[in-house]
Design a protein around this motif. Sequence first.
Motif, PDB file in Angstrom:
ATOM      1  N   UNK A   7     -14.279  31.012  20.691  1.00 50.51           N
ATOM      2  CA  UNK A   7     -13.936  31.317  19.302  1.00 50.51           C
ATOM      3  C   UNK A   7     -13.251  30.159  18.594  1.00 50.51           C
ATOM      4  N   UNK A   8     -13.249  30.224  17.270  1.00 52.06           N
ATOM      5  CA  UNK A   8     -12.606  29.185  16.469  1.00 52.06           C
ATOM      6  C   UNK A   8     -11.137  29.095  16.791  1.00 52.06           C
ATOM      7  N   UNK A  40     -13.294  23.929  16.048  1.00 51.68           N
ATOM      8  CA  UNK A  40     -12.692  23.952  14.722  1.00 51.68           C
ATOM      9  C   UNK A  40     -13.217  25.073  13.846  1.00 51.68           C
ATOM     10  N   UNK A  41     -14.423  24.913  13.365  1.00 54.82           N
ATOM     11  CA  UNK A  41     -14.911  25.862  12.373  1.00 54.82           C
ATOM     12  C   UNK A  41     -16.383  26.115  12.594  1.00 54.82           C
ATOM     13  N   UNK A  51     -16.619  20.674  16.331  1.00 58.66           N
ATOM     14  CA  UNK A  51     -15.747  20.511  17.492  1.00 58.66           C
ATOM     15  C   UNK A  51     -15.013  19.189  17.384  1.00 58.66           C
ATOM     16  N   UNK A  52     -13.767  19.172  17.861  1.00 56.72           N
ATOM     17  CA  UNK A  52     -13.054  17.903  17.862  1.00 56.72           C
ATOM     18  C   UNK A  52     -13.043  17.378  19.293  1.00 56.72           C
TER      19      UNK A  52
ATOM     20  N   UNK C 256      -2.856  14.056  10.635  1.00 52.56           N
ATOM     21  CA  UNK C 256      -3.232  14.550   9.305  1.00 52.56           C
ATOM     22  C   UNK C 256      -4.284  15.632   9.417  1.00 52.56           C
ATOM     23  N   UNK C 257      -3.947  16.792   8.944  1.00 54.47           N
ATOM     24  CA  UNK C 257      -4.956  17.844   8.995  1.00 54.47           C
ATOM     25  C   UNK C 257      -5.613  18.024   7.635  1.00 54.47           C
ATOM     26  N   UNK C 258      -5.469  17.017   6.795  1.00 56.16           N
ATOM     27  CA  UNK C 258      -6.005  17.218   5.449  1.00 56.16           C
ATOM     28  C   UNK C 258      -7.516  17.397   5.474  1.00 56.16           C
ATOM     29  N   UNK C 259      -8.173  16.726   6.417  1.00 61.23           N
ATOM     30  CA  UNK C 259      -9.626  16.878   6.448  1.00 61.23           C
ATOM     31  C   UNK C 259     -10.012  18.313   6.769  1.00 61.23           C
ATOM     32  N   UNK C 260      -9.290  18.904   7.703  1.00 58.75           N
ATOM     33  CA  UNK C 260      -9.597  20.295   8.054  1.00 58.75           C
ATOM     34  C   UNK C 260      -9.392  21.206   6.869  1.00 58.75           C
TER      35      UNK C 260
END
Lengths: 154, 127, 634
Positions: A7-8, A40-41, A51-52, C256-260
Amino acid sequence: MRLAEVPEGAEVEVLSVEESEITPRLRAVGVLPGVRIEVLKSAPMGDPKMYRIFNKVISLRNSEANLIEVQVSEDSPLPLTFVGPGDYKVEYIEGGKIARMNLASIGIVEGAVIRLLGDRRVQTDKGIYDVGFGKLSKVHVLPMKALFKADNAK
Amino acid sequence: MKSVTITLWIMLITSITIGIGYLFEDDVIFGIIIFIFSTVFLLGFRELGKPSYSYRIAHIYVGSILIAMTAGYILASFLFSLVNLIIGEEMMSLKISDMLLLLLGVYSSYNIYRLRKTAIRPEKKNN
Amino acid sequence: MVITVGLVGNPNVGKTSLFNKLVGARQYVANWPGVTVTRVEGATTYKEHTLHFIDLPGIYTLSATSIDERVARDFLLYTPPNVTVVIIDSLSPEQGIYLLLETLELNLNVIAVFNVIDEAKKNGIKIDKSSLETHLRVPVVLTSAHTGEGIEQLFETILATFKKTNRAKLLDYGPEIESKVSELENCFDDIYNKRFLALKLIEGDKFARELLKKDVDVSSILDGSASNLAVKIAKTRYDYALNVLNSAMRKNENVLTSMEAIDHVFTHKYIGIPIFFALMYLAFNFTFKASEPLVGLIEAGFQKLTDVIGSSTMLTSLISQGIINGVGSVISFIPSIFALFFALGIMEESGYLPRIAFLMDKAMYSLKLTGRSFMTLLLGFGCNVSSVMAARGLSDERERVTTILVSPFVSCSARIPVYLMIIGIAFPNHKAEAFFVMYLLSIALTALSARIINKVVMKGESIPLVMELPRYRFPSLSNVATYMWNRGKHFLQKAGTIILVASIIVWGLSYFPDPTNIENSFAAMIGKGLQFIFAPLGFQWQTVSALLFGGAAKEIIVSSFAQFYGGIENIVIDPVITATLMVFILGYIPCFATLAAIKSETNSLKYPIISVVYSLFISYVLALCVAVVGRMIL
């Protein structure tokens, strides 16, 4: 489990990757045993997902993510719909203001300790409640024993 | 926190007004586009409870970019239409909705500028 | 002294921006021989040396599974440049260092460049350059293509490295792998870099197999453990990379989570796609409506010119109707093409383009394409040429070719006047519905063709996604301008000549042999001659001749009809034939500009020919179906 099923918001560790046309590229990008991947999303229809891996964000189709066998990391938050009964600490809550307010009114807020019962009801400091599947999937938690372990390790 | 709410309201109300204006001027598609962008601000209210700063301002930031681009499009169309004067055709006439949009575009650009400065300071991820 | 410098790196590391900064406007865009991969070269002088830069395709590995990777790898393997610059993104260096380690295995003269250093500093990342140099054993330059920092130093380092002869020491993969490598090295001829190829063979590189000595069987050496060894090789490289970064880079815990957060809006479950459609509408309108005045100005200018010259004599007629008309129509393309590439350039530079691909991938999967080609095909609604040219940006050769071949079926804006005319004649009361049906048909035909082409030309292989989503950045106007200029110039050069020549031919066919009566012209003769082919569809010779001219450019169909019938009011065609005609026009042949673009983008005659044959065939078949079904209904 396969990466596509995760899951996300969860973090996983790669166990293995099936051989395929794209496997050399997956390896080059960091999908190797022991490497952590953060989910991620997902796109509006659930496919593909972001995915990161290390510091890059890579999107993979579910068919591609299905090649990757993973296990969920110990310190990764998971939705309540994904875990078994037990004690948990709420890490974060997805969803809009209204959902958060509703959950808060029954005692589910970020940082709270709750217990998931065998019949899928939730016990909070405010009582025992029947929470619908949708709302349940928005509550991301960490198992309390993982937290104990981390504390003991310090 | 409070300024975020206020900005969201300003952007939401103004953009809806502009959208309605376009509907009255029979430019339905453009009105719908403005409404889509208004929805960005509307959905921004949902994020207010979240602990993460960047999620709270994301809707203002992105919404402002969208509005600024739309205003830029109107501006560019207008400027290009000045060329028409040379060949004897009419230039584009700016209606009230267009002018309101240009004004909102200026305010949006200000939002973008303001938010970029604060967002540059790195933010902690999940404590 | 000419020094060749190859630029290698992951996609999205700012390689193109760096290239632009190094080389300026002196760039030359072409194709690598035999493939549709873009080859960008440029040159500049520095301290009496000429530096010849080659920008290689962005890749993650030298293990070639795609044509892009193969092209880059082959270049480095067979024609190594004097200096190889590996460009790494300072904010996501791990994968970049992996690639660096692979290029070191090729025994190249390498410089490591850590780009985007300005953003790294802003995020509080500290980079210890000398530590990097010690551990990577190559010169390291910290640069920012955005601010220009480090560029001068890069030039200096290139000159200094050029004279170097010793190479960095290679990674040791452990006894098990090293012994396999030694065994495999004997299977390659001495002219190759044997260690590199041996490693690649273990890693499963199919192209490495082609370079084995004749009659050598490696299956005993490789056996089943190959994939485990491949994993071990990759892990060794990554472990090394992470160690290097641990000692040389210090990050704050702040990320930085700005991209997310921004992605949260742009790829939002509900609003993500509507935002995309809204932006597309704006982009298209900007391209066509906003630039309309400019187009109008140009057309008015050319009209004046034609009036002045007149068309009384053959020469003046040739000049005004043939040449000026031709040139005029090319030039009136210019504002739209440049505006289109401006919009596209902004979307690419800002990082939004991959998000579109991300949103649309699921829908494209059934066409055996990926989300990346959605945007490319969408451009076709404006002009097919731009979608053929935009296919350059796709990262998979199969996808590029399929997209290019499928582009002509997207109903471009040039067909609109034709539809308007025909619908006006036969379906005056159902204009909107007829239009809608045409566009639906166009989409269906595109989708169908994508599947057919995939089956026939691509042998049914599907194209993987595996796509990086880069950080958002404020588009740099100079990069967008370079992008726009390169693409636009390319179009003008290629399409311009073709359209001009076609115009003259069209003029010639309708002027000769009898300028006073078009019914006696060569065009009419050809039309009458070919009419029998189209008899089942019910087309008259005037229609056939008009369609012939429409091959040059679809807009010409309208004026041709007017010429042959002596005025649009005189045309009477029954509804079934009209429907047949419209379906036929939908995809019967790509216009010459598009064919020229297909030829130049695919670097071969094979594909334009396939395109023509396939479109004629399928349009004829579809039109025939409509004719037959239509007769049955009515």
